[in-house]
Design an enzyme around this catalytic site. Structure first.
Site, PDB file in Angstrom:
ATOM      1  CE1 TYR A  54      -4.027   2.140   0.720  1.00 53.62           C
ATOM      2  CE2 TYR A  54      -2.375   3.455   1.878  1.00 53.62           C
ATOM      3  CZ  TYR A  54      -3.627   3.328   1.317  1.00 53.62           C
ATOM      4  OH  TYR A  54      -4.490   4.395   1.326  1.00 53.62           O
ATOM      5  CG  ASP A  55       3.066   2.356   3.489  1.00 51.72           C
ATOM      6  OD1 ASP A  55       1.918   2.847   3.526  1.00 51.72           O
ATOM      7  OD2 ASP A  55       3.667   1.933   4.492  1.00 51.72           O
ATOM      8  CB  SER A 100     -30.147  13.757  21.922  1.00 53.75           C
ATOM      9  OG  SER A 100     -31.272  14.518  22.276  1.00 53.75           O
ATOM     10  CD  GLU A 145     -27.931   0.669  14.600  1.00 55.99           C
ATOM     11  OE1 GLU A 145     -27.356   1.742  14.824  1.00 55.99           O
ATOM     12  OE2 GLU A 145     -28.815   0.530  13.741  1.00 55.99           O
ATOM     13  CE  LYS A 147     -26.140   6.566  23.571  1.00 48.58           C
ATOM     14  NZ  LYS A 147     -24.928   7.326  23.930  1.00 48.58           N
ATOM     15  CD  GLU A 204     -20.951   8.731  18.467  1.00 44.55           C
ATOM     16  OE1 GLU A 204     -21.956   9.017  17.760  1.00 44.55           O
ATOM     17  OE2 GLU A 204     -20.786   9.154  19.614  1.00 44.55           O
ATOM     18  CE  LYS A 342     -26.289   6.807  27.506  1.00 44.21           C
ATOM     19  NZ  LYS A 342     -26.052   7.932  28.371  1.00 44.21           N
ATOM     20  CB  CYS A 444       7.140  24.216  49.692  1.00 39.04           C
ATOM     21  SG  CYS A 444       5.559  24.676  50.425  1.00 39.04           S
ATOM     22  CB  CYS A 464       0.550  24.462  50.110  1.00 38.19           C
ATOM     23  SG  CYS A 464       2.144  25.297  50.204  1.00 38.19           S
TER      24      CYS A 464
HETATM   25 ZN   LIG Z   1       3.759  24.028  49.095  1.00 32.70          ZN
END
Ligand SMILES: [Zn+2]
Length: 711
Positions: A54-55, A100, A145, A147, A204, A342, A444, A464
């Protein structure tokens, strides 16, 4: 089809020498062959030639195109890469809105949903009433299908050539992402035989998971931040102005429906048509009859979910019969003939290796669980958030506090950062070392301040207080400043920032603008060329517009979109700095907390000094070019719908003109539509406009109304 066929179509007429004629013919043949082999590989997963072969063909085509550019085919596979970045993402209106889906979460809900469609299906056409329908009537068929958990995209083809690609956006108008989508190998640039004159296809775009993890490993090696999850990474890649990264990342595109252009008796037949035209269609799509079969398919996919090569977060169930789909119609924003099931969030168990305490740019110390790598919902998780000290110590599911070596349960849902949800009780756990929250900053060593949040009783923050001296806070602030959504200083990654801070070369963002090539070159492993590139990138960042520069300052609670709102509202930094609480509250989307945070930030002398230093160094805080919102004109406050192909303007150009004239461009015709702007091949929207007696204008009329053409 087989091998490289010579076709005489597409030859540029007037080709001169016989050498040129032969070259042109070879380019047509190579383009066709590479397209076919690309399709076999990326859409059908059934390559006939090796990558090397292919390349070799691709290189031959590249060489011919370089020599004879006039004969380059519009769908040449070489056009997938190497395009320059675009200036900005422009709106992409959808001729048919992208909807949606409603959700169901249990077998019971799914059963109710299927039953209602089943009733409707059996009485369709008035042939049968619901009462005398025989008990053994065949069950209704559904297309079931996976999702796919990616970014919804519409592709537009005219005359079989890819001419448009847009994100869903709000369903009516998305963003134009043709420059990046054309680099995705499974997106056909030219359709196969039988392509309609106009076709819009929905699908998608998402990451191949193995490629995603490989990419993240390379990013870590290169000192870049790994992407948190494949979904956001896909969206981020596709929405970049530069198509370069997209062309190098393992993105997949699966088509799942058509907006306009195809007609079929069933959805499954439509999917077969899409496959025939050259699209990748998910091989796990099934046609199922009745709720039991649908549920079995959902469970089978659920069992396979963790081993799929891409992420899914559920299953889409569509009524297969197109006539019944039409009859069922739509709710406001979603079709009645389709629903999403879901899956529950993905979980896994692994060992807690230790807890790190990271110091953010405001000094807040956050516990992060470091885990033995584990696959959750298809992604390898190594870190998970523990939120804060109270959670870490007191969450009942943590059984009295986390211990190093604990077996823990990890939870990951969609975009959410993985979480440690519970500790699994095991014998011998009492002997493991309890994780203690530090009393001092891990970087520190300044004793931490305890801050109670009066609004959230259980939320205590440890911070801190060494704001100016804490290396971790400086590093975090610099990284934020240089980030892609802020000043976008390419090459200034985590490792370089650490070196700059450790060696005391840069304390605050303004210090970046005093760096020199010489200083950078003295750092570890930095060549002259890289140093020059970074200095150039720092220089270029001075011109970033106000919204980005504001976000870069890191004002607490001011995210990217709030920064944009503030920039748009105030137009310049001086006006924003001078604003009082009332003026801030007048900004769309700014509430009390944000207003106070902004006031508090600008009142601080340290921040004032840093802003002055940035300005002195040449950072422009460039005022937004305020789009002078027109107050009069034929389109002010009017809703306009575009349909068909205009003679000279693209849809994006027409949309920009209309919006510039104060109009709102909408995707569907209703009683609220004031005008329909129609071009050639306008379809159902034009009919609807005529039905509703909405005025219809053409491009010439638009130009006249906008005063673009002398009448
Ligand atoms: Zn610190």
């Amino acid at each position: 089809m087989g091998g490289v066929q010579l076709q005489m179509v597409g030859l540029n007429p007037g080709a001169g020498s016989s050498e040129e004629v032969a070259a042109a013919a070879r380019m047509v043949a190579l383009t066709a062959a590479l397209t076919r082999h690309g399709h076999l590989y990326h859409a059908l997963n059934a390559p006939e030639i090796s990558d090397l072969e292919y390349d070799a063909l691709l290189r031959e085509l590249e060489q011919l195109e370089a020599r004879w550019p006039a004969h380059k085919q519009p769908d040449s596979p070489t056009s997938r890469v190497g395009a320059p970045p675009i200036a900005e993402l422009v709106p992409f209106p959808h001729r048919v809105p992208m909807l949606s889906l409603g959700n169901v979460f249990s077998r019971e809900d799914l059963g109710d949903w299927v039953e209602k469609r089943d009733e409707k299906g059996k009485v369709r056409g008035g042939l049968m009433s619901a009462l005398d329908r025989p008990a053994d009537a065949p069950a209704l068929q559904f297309s079931v299908e996976p999702k796919l958990d990616g970014l919804a995209i519409e592709l537009v083809y005219e005359g079989g050539l890819l001419v448009g690609a847009g994100t869903r956006g709000d369903g009516s108008v998305g963003e134009d992402v043709l420059h990046t989508m054309r680099t995705v190998r499974s997106v056909p640039l030219r359709l196969g035989e039988g392509a309609p004159p106009y076709l819009s296809v929905r699908g998608e775009v998402l990451f191949d998971l193995a490629g995603f993890e490989q990419m993240n490993e390379q990013r870590v090696i290169a000192g870049e931040k790994p992407f948190e999850n494949p979904r956001n990474a896909a969206a981020g890649t596709v929405r970049q102005l530069d198509p370069g990264p997209a062309s190098q990342r393992p993105l997949l595109f699966f088509a799942h429906s058509a907006g306009e252009g195809l007609a079929a008796p069933t959805h499954s037949a439509l999917l077969a048509q899409l496959r025939g035209l050259g699209f990748a269609v998910n091989p796990r799509n099934r046609v199922c009859a009745g709720v039991d079969e649908v549920w079995a398919a959902i469970e089978a996919l659920g069992a396979e979910r963790g081993s799929l090569p891409y992420e899914i977060d559920g299953v889409v169930i569509k009524v297969d019969d197109m006539a019944l789909q039409d009859e069922l119609g739509f709710l406001t924003r979603s079709p009645r003939w389709a629903v999403a099931y879901k899956y529950p969030a993905a979980r896994a168990r692994t060992v807690l290796e230790r807890v790190d305490f990271s110091v953010g740019r405001s000094g807040v110390v956050t516990p992060v669980a470091v885990l033995a790598p584990v696959r959750v919902g298809g992604v390898t998780v190594r870190n998970a958030t523990l939120h804060n000290e109270q959670q870490m110590r007191n969450k009942p599911e943590f059984l009295g506090g986390l211990r190093v070596g604990d077996l823990v349960e990890i939870y990951r849902a969609g975009d959410v950062i993985p979480r440690v949800d519970a500790v699994v009780d095991q014998p011998g756990r009492a002997d493991l070392a309890l994780v203690a929250f530090p009393a001092c900053c891990p970087v520190c060593e300044t004793p931490l301040d305890r801050e109670e949040n009066p609004d959230e009783l259980d939320k205590i923050t440890w911070r801190c207080p060494n704001r100016l001296g804490c290396r971790a806070q400086r590093e975090a602030a610099l990284q934020h400043f240089a980030g892609r959504l802020a000043m976008d200083i390419e090459g200034l990654g985590e490792k370089l920032v650490r070196q700059l801070v450790e060696r005391g070369l840069v304390e605050h963002p303004s210090g970046l603008y005093h760096l020199s090539v010489g200083t950078l070159q003295d750092l570890d492993r930095m060549g002259q060329k890289s140093a020059q590139n970074i200095i150039a990138a720092i220089e270029a960042s001075k011109a970033r517009p106000l919204a980005r520069a504001l976000f870069a300052l890191g004002i607490p609670l001011v995210g990217e979109s709030t920064a944009r709102d503030l920039a748009r509202h105030f137009g310049g930094l001086d006006a924003l700095q001078a604003a009082d609480e009332a003026a801030l509250l007048a900004v769309d989307g700014v509430g009390k907390d944000v207003a106070r945070s902004v006031l508090h930030f600008f009142a601080d002398e340290g921040h004032q000094a840093e802003i002055a230093a940035l300005r002195a160094a040449g950072v422009a805080f460039a005022p937004e070019a305020r789009a002078a919102a027109p107050t009069e004109g034929p389109f002010v406050g009017k809703t306009v719908v575009l349909t068909g192909t205009l003679p000279t303007l693209s849809r994006q150009q027409a949309t920009a003109l209309l919006e510039g004239a104060g109009a709102k461009v909408s995707g569907s015709v209703s009683k609220k539509t004031n005008f329909v702007l129609a071009g050639a091949d306008a379809g159902s929207k034009l009919e609807k406009a005529q039905e509703l007696k909405v005025p219809v204008i053409d491009e010439a009329e638009l130009r006249r109304l906008l005063g673009l053409d002398p009448a």
